[in-house]
Design a protein around this motif. Structure first.
Motif, PDB file in Angstrom:
ATOM      1  N   VAL A 182      43.181  -6.658 -12.757  1.00 54.86           N
ATOM      2  CA  VAL A 182      43.069  -5.481 -13.198  1.00 54.86           C
ATOM      3  C   VAL A 182      42.656  -4.777 -13.838  1.00 54.86           C
ATOM      4  CG1 VAL A 182      45.715  -4.164 -14.478  1.00 54.86           C
ATOM      5  CG2 VAL A 182      45.809  -6.816 -13.999  1.00 54.86           C
ATOM      6  N   PHE A 183      42.644  -3.777 -13.293  1.00 51.74           N
ATOM      7  CA  PHE A 183      41.976  -1.823 -14.338  1.00 51.74           C
ATOM      8  C   PHE A 183      42.960  -1.003 -15.116  1.00 51.74           C
ATOM      9  CE2 PHE A 183      39.746   2.008 -14.700  1.00 51.74           C
ATOM     10  CZ  PHE A 183      39.153   1.704 -15.830  1.00 51.74           C
ATOM     11  N   LEU A 184      43.022  -1.265 -15.828  1.00 55.95           N
ATOM     12  CA  LEU A 184      44.004   0.162 -16.771  1.00 55.95           C
ATOM     13  C   LEU A 184      43.405   1.305 -17.311  1.00 55.95           C
ATOM     14  CD1 LEU A 184      47.577  -2.336 -17.686  1.00 55.95           C
ATOM     15  CD2 LEU A 184      47.165  -1.051 -14.920  1.00 55.95           C
ATOM     16  N   LYS A 185      43.980   2.344 -17.000  1.00 51.09           N
ATOM     17  CA  LYS A 185      43.079   3.573 -17.622  1.00 51.09           C
ATOM     18  C   LYS A 185      44.330   4.555 -18.299  1.00 51.09           C
ATOM     19  CE  LYS A 185      39.943   7.010 -16.928  1.00 51.09           C
ATOM     20  NZ  LYS A 185      38.481   7.754 -16.497  1.00 51.09           N
ATOM     21  N   LEU A 186      43.863   4.716 -19.144  1.00 50.30           N
ATOM     22  CA  LEU A 186      45.069   6.091 -20.403  1.00 50.30           C
ATOM     23  C   LEU A 186      43.842   7.060 -20.683  1.00 50.30           C
ATOM     24  CD1 LEU A 186      47.865   6.317 -21.081  1.00 50.30           C
ATOM     25  CD2 LEU A 186      46.637   5.842 -23.207  1.00 50.30           C
ATOM     26  N   GLY A 187      43.941   8.280 -19.426  1.00 49.89           N
ATOM     27  CA  GLY A 187      43.103   9.429 -20.048  1.00 49.89           C
ATOM     28  C   GLY A 187      44.167  10.390 -20.798  1.00 49.89           C
ATOM     29  N   ARG A 188      43.483  11.523 -21.374  1.00 49.16           N
ATOM     30  CA  ARG A 188      44.182  12.319 -21.297  1.00 49.16           C
ATOM     31  C   ARG A 188      45.027  13.262 -20.717  1.00 49.16           C
ATOM     32  NH1 ARG A 188      42.391  13.727 -26.859  1.00 49.16           N
ATOM     33  NH2 ARG A 188      39.957  12.763 -27.169  1.00 49.16           N
ATOM     34  N   ARG A 189      44.548  13.454 -19.531  1.00 51.07           N
ATOM     35  CA  ARG A 189      45.235  13.610 -18.664  1.00 51.07           C
ATOM     36  C   ARG A 189      44.863  13.236 -16.935  1.00 51.07           C
ATOM     37  NH1 ARG A 189      42.033  17.777 -16.522  1.00 51.07           N
ATOM     38  NH2 ARG A 189      40.000  17.437 -18.515  1.00 51.07           N
ATOM     39  N   LYS A 190      45.657  13.558 -15.736  1.00 53.18           N
ATOM     40  CA  LYS A 190      45.492  13.097 -14.575  1.00 53.18           C
ATOM     41  C   LYS A 190      43.856  13.610 -14.428  1.00 53.18           C
ATOM     42  CE  LYS A 190      49.536  11.122 -12.321  1.00 53.18           C
ATOM     43  NZ  LYS A 190      49.251   9.554 -13.415  1.00 53.18           N
ATOM     44  N   ALA A 191      43.985  14.295 -14.430  1.00 51.84           N
ATOM     45  CA  ALA A 191      42.824  14.216 -13.437  1.00 51.84           C
ATOM     46  C   ALA A 191      41.353  15.483 -14.201  1.00 51.84           C
ATOM     47  CB  ALA A 191      42.544  16.308 -13.320  1.00 51.84           C
ATOM     48  N   LEU A 192      40.605  14.576 -13.925  1.00 51.72           N
ATOM     49  CA  LEU A 192      39.040  14.536 -14.526  1.00 51.72           C
ATOM     50  C   LEU A 192      39.496  14.093 -16.077  1.00 51.72           C
ATOM     51  CD1 LEU A 192      37.131  17.780 -14.162  1.00 51.72           C
ATOM     52  CD2 LEU A 192      36.401  15.428 -13.917  1.00 51.72           C
ATOM     53  N   SER A 193      39.734  12.666 -16.222  1.00 50.36           N
ATOM     54  CA  SER A 193      40.142  12.668 -17.375  1.00 50.36           C
ATOM     55  C   SER A 193      38.820  11.895 -17.960  1.00 50.36           C
ATOM     56  CB  SER A 193      41.115  12.177 -18.007  1.00 50.36           C
ATOM     57  OG  SER A 193      41.415  11.976 -19.121  1.00 50.36           O
ATOM     58  N   ILE A 194      38.096  11.179 -19.310  1.00 60.71           N
ATOM     59  CA  ILE A 194      37.252  10.494 -19.857  1.00 60.71           C
ATOM     60  C   ILE A 194      38.619   9.492 -19.915  1.00 60.71           C
ATOM     61  CG2 ILE A 194      35.910   9.872 -21.404  1.00 60.71           C
ATOM     62  CD1 ILE A 194      34.477  11.280 -19.724  1.00 60.71           C
ATOM     63  N   SER A 195      38.711   8.198 -20.254  1.00 61.01           N
ATOM     64  CA  SER A 195      39.167   7.466 -20.691  1.00 61.01           C
ATOM     65  C   SER A 195      39.278   7.626 -22.038  1.00 61.01           C
ATOM     66  CB  SER A 195      38.798   5.977 -20.381  1.00 61.01           C
ATOM     67  OG  SER A 195      38.804   5.512 -19.777  1.00 61.01           O
ATOM     68  N   ARG A 196      40.477   6.938 -22.531  1.00 63.53           N
ATOM     69  CA  ARG A 196      41.110   8.035 -23.746  1.00 63.53           C
ATOM     70  C   ARG A 196      41.472   5.989 -24.789  1.00 63.53           C
ATOM     71  NH1 ARG A 196      41.691   8.452 -28.346  1.00 63.53           N
ATOM     72  NH2 ARG A 196      43.094   9.556 -29.803  1.00 63.53           N
ATOM     73  N   MET A 197      41.361   5.131 -23.912  1.00 63.15           N
ATOM     74  CA  MET A 197      41.388   4.214 -23.491  1.00 63.15           C
ATOM     75  C   MET A 197      41.734   2.847 -22.037  1.00 63.15           C
ATOM     76  SD  MET A 197      44.149   2.884 -27.059  1.00 63.15           S
ATOM     77  CE  MET A 197      44.588   4.145 -27.175  1.00 63.15           C
ATOM     78  N   ASN A 198      41.234   2.178 -22.188  1.00 65.66           N
ATOM     79  CA  ASN A 198      41.109   1.147 -20.885  1.00 65.66           C
ATOM     80  C   ASN A 198      41.164  -0.146 -20.939  1.00 65.66           C
ATOM     81  OD1 ASN A 198      38.886   0.483 -20.559  1.00 65.66           O
ATOM     82  ND2 ASN A 198      37.458   2.574 -20.366  1.00 65.66           N
ATOM     83  N   VAL A 199      41.750  -1.428 -19.881  1.00 61.46           N
ATOM     84  CA  VAL A 199      42.225  -2.526 -20.076  1.00 61.46           C
ATOM     85  C   VAL A 199      41.680  -3.207 -18.970  1.00 61.46           C
ATOM     86  CG1 VAL A 199      43.497  -4.715 -20.495  1.00 61.46           C
ATOM     87  CG2 VAL A 199      43.859  -2.691 -22.005  1.00 61.46           C
ATOM     88  N   SER A 200      40.693  -3.972 -19.266  1.00 61.83           N
ATOM     89  CA  SER A 200      39.886  -5.389 -17.599  1.00 61.83           C
ATOM     90  C   SER A 200      40.553  -6.377 -17.837  1.00 61.83           C
ATOM     91  CB  SER A 200      38.226  -4.656 -17.689  1.00 61.83           C
ATOM     92  OG  SER A 200      38.214  -3.020 -17.478  1.00 61.83           O
ATOM     93  N   LEU A 201      40.852  -6.869 -16.673  1.00 61.13           N
ATOM     94  CA  LEU A 201      41.560  -8.357 -17.440  1.00 61.13           C
ATOM     95  C   LEU A 201      41.477  -8.733 -16.138  1.00 61.13           C
ATOM     96  CD1 LEU A 201      43.399 -10.265 -18.683  1.00 61.13           C
ATOM     97  CD2 LEU A 201      45.101  -9.451 -17.441  1.00 61.13           C
ATOM     98  N   VAL A 202      40.301 -10.406 -16.198  1.00 57.86           N
ATOM     99  CA  VAL A 202      40.278 -11.083 -15.435  1.00 57.86           C
ATOM    100  C   VAL A 202      40.349 -12.672 -15.792  1.00 57.86           C
ATOM    101  CG1 VAL A 202      38.093 -12.480 -13.650  1.00 57.86           C
ATOM    102  CG2 VAL A 202      37.337 -10.222 -14.660  1.00 57.86           C
ATOM    103  N   VAL A 203      41.729 -12.900 -14.849  1.00 55.07           N
ATOM    104  CA  VAL A 203      42.956 -13.720 -15.027  1.00 55.07           C
ATOM    105  C   VAL A 203      42.840 -14.918 -13.711  1.00 55.07           C
ATOM    106  CG1 VAL A 203      44.434 -13.421 -15.027  1.00 55.07           C
ATOM    107  CG2 VAL A 203      44.827 -14.586 -16.355  1.00 55.07           C
ATOM    108  N   HIS A 204      43.492 -16.174 -14.494  1.00 57.57           N
ATOM    109  CA  HIS A 204      43.318 -16.866 -13.343  1.00 57.57           C
ATOM    110  C   HIS A 204      43.923 -18.282 -14.342  1.00 57.57           C
ATOM    111  CE1 HIS A 204      42.581 -20.890 -11.031  1.00 57.57           C
ATOM    112  NE2 HIS A 204      42.913 -19.849  -9.915  1.00 57.57           N
ATOM    113  N   GLN A 205      45.208 -18.731 -13.151  1.00 64.78           N
ATOM    114  CA  GLN A 205      46.258 -19.784 -14.286  1.00 64.78           C
ATOM    115  C   GLN A 205      46.228 -20.835 -12.680  1.00 64.78           C
ATOM    116  OE1 GLN A 205      49.237 -16.402 -13.985  1.00 64.78           O
ATOM    117  NE2 GLN A 205      50.384 -18.175 -14.770  1.00 64.78           N
ATOM    118  N   ASP A 206      46.183 -22.602 -13.029  1.00 63.96           N
ATOM    119  CA  ASP A 206      46.650 -23.329 -12.565  1.00 63.96           C
ATOM    120  C   ASP A 206      47.537 -23.464 -11.863  1.00 63.96           C
ATOM    121  OD1 ASP A 206      47.671 -24.419 -13.885  1.00 63.96           O
ATOM    122  OD2 ASP A 206      46.458 -25.952 -14.849  1.00 63.96           O
ATOM    123  N   ALA A 207      47.795 -24.753 -10.984  1.00 59.94           N
ATOM    124  CA  ALA A 207      48.850 -25.025 -10.312  1.00 59.94           C
ATOM    125  C   ALA A 207      50.333 -24.493 -10.644  1.00 59.94           C
ATOM    126  CB  ALA A 207      47.977 -26.092  -9.099  1.00 59.94           C
TER     127      ALA A 207
END
Ligand SMILES: Cc1cc2nc3c(=O)[nH]c(=O)nc-3n(C[C@H](O)[C@H](O)[C@H](O)COP(=O)(O)OP(=O)(O)OC[C@H]3O[C@@H](n4cnc5c(N)ncnc54)[C@H](O)[C@@H]3O)c2cc1C
Length: 289
Positions: A182-207
């Protein structure tokens, strides 16, 4: 007005040799989206600049490929190329998503992943993704090549672990095709916005649904991009449910305050990073009822 000469080396060796013989007076350039802004703003960083060293003719810095489960991304890869890469769509979709969120089409067509990393901005979108992917940067200097783990690349805002005569050739990391990302980004506005904060997630669950791999890298949260190890420790070996996700999200905010102290922005950042991480974990995991 700042005046400088333009150099276009034909090989990586030539580029490094030129940087070595012009210490403090030359600068490698890629897409120039950060560099030219800094020049226009008369940044002290370039006060002694005499030469720009264009990296665009160096084939070693281009291309995206996967070999034996390892993905290689050239430093000159533009954000647009990453956004539309079939290799990244399969093997690292969160990197494609982060690059797709950068600036405008014009910026994405010029700006490169290598430039984003070397610029060492805490607001960079691809940077936390490369940390969550446990990527290494391959760099070359006058004395040969070395690798730098991306978790060690940013020393402080605006400063990397690169020597002045080293250039980044590219990045490599294991494919995460079999994991959820997952990559989620929160900018100040929709267009041309440098990240205010973002989150990158790599995850795996077993059976059984137990988390057996997790890498969680929030951006613009710590002084330099890094993984949120306390939240990862809470999640690892557990079957996620709403309470665990809530605890992990709060752990990221707590670690932010522990590492950076309470600042003017904390009142805003604390609830927002908690909500972003919660959303990333809800999107990225199979939650037990
Ligand atoms: C209007 C605007 C909006 C933007 N929006 C975003 C956004 O939403 N998200 C985001 O993350 N970024 C954003 N950016 C930042 C920017 O586009 C990226 O940081 C870009 O990826 C930098 O790459 P470049 O090729 O243009 O680097 P350049 O400007 O050419 O170089 C930047 C720095 O990196 C060094 N460098 C470049 N390549 C190498 C290399 N291979 N080895 C060693 N050093 C190197 C240069 O010496 C220089 O110090 C935005 C910029 C602008 C102007």
């Amino acid at each position: 007005m700042l005046r400088y000469d333009y150099v276009r080396p034909a090989s990586v060796e030539e580029a490094c040799a030129f940087l070595l013989k012009t210490p403090g007076r030359s600068c490698p350039i890629a897409g120039c989206t950060d560099f030219l802004v800094q020049v226009r703003e008369k940044s002290a960083r370039w006060k002694d600049l005499q030469y720009v060293v264009d990296l665009s003719a160096l084939p070693e810095l281009s291309g995206i490929r996967v070999e034996d489960g390892i993905v290689h991304v050239g430093a000159m890869t533009t954000h647009s190329a990453a956004e539309h890469s079939p290799v990244l769509a399969e093997h690292a979709p969160l990197l494609a998503a982060a690059c797709a969120s950068v600036g405008s089409p014009q910026i994405r067509n010029r700006g490169t992943i290598g430039g984003a990393v070397a610029n060492a901005s805490p607001a960079s979108d691809p940077m936390p993704v490369l940390i969550a992917l446990e990527a290494n940067a391959l760099v070359q200097g006058p004395n040969g090549q070395r690798t730098i783990p991306m978790s060690d690349m940013i020393v402080k805002p605006g400063k990397t672990a690169l020597a002045p005569d080293e250039i980044i050739l590219g990045f490599s990391f294991p494919s995460v095709a079999h994991m959820r990302t997952v990559f989620l980004k929160l900018g100040r506005r929709k267009a041309l916005s440098i990240s205010r904060m973002n989150v990158s997630l790599v995850v795996h669950q077993d059976a059984e649904g137990v988390i057996d791999h997790v890498a969680l890298a929030p951006g613009c949260v710590f002084a330099a991009p890094d993984r949120a190890r306390k939240a990862e420790a809470l999640l690892l070996g557990r079957r996620p449910d709403a309470a665990l996700i809530d605890d992990a999200a709060k752990a990221v905010a707590d670690e932010m305050i522990e590492r950076t102290g309470v600042r003017w922005s904390t009142e805003y950042k604390q609830p927002v990073i908690t909500a972003l991480v919660r959303r990333a974990l809800e999107n990225g995991t199979e939650v037990a009822e």
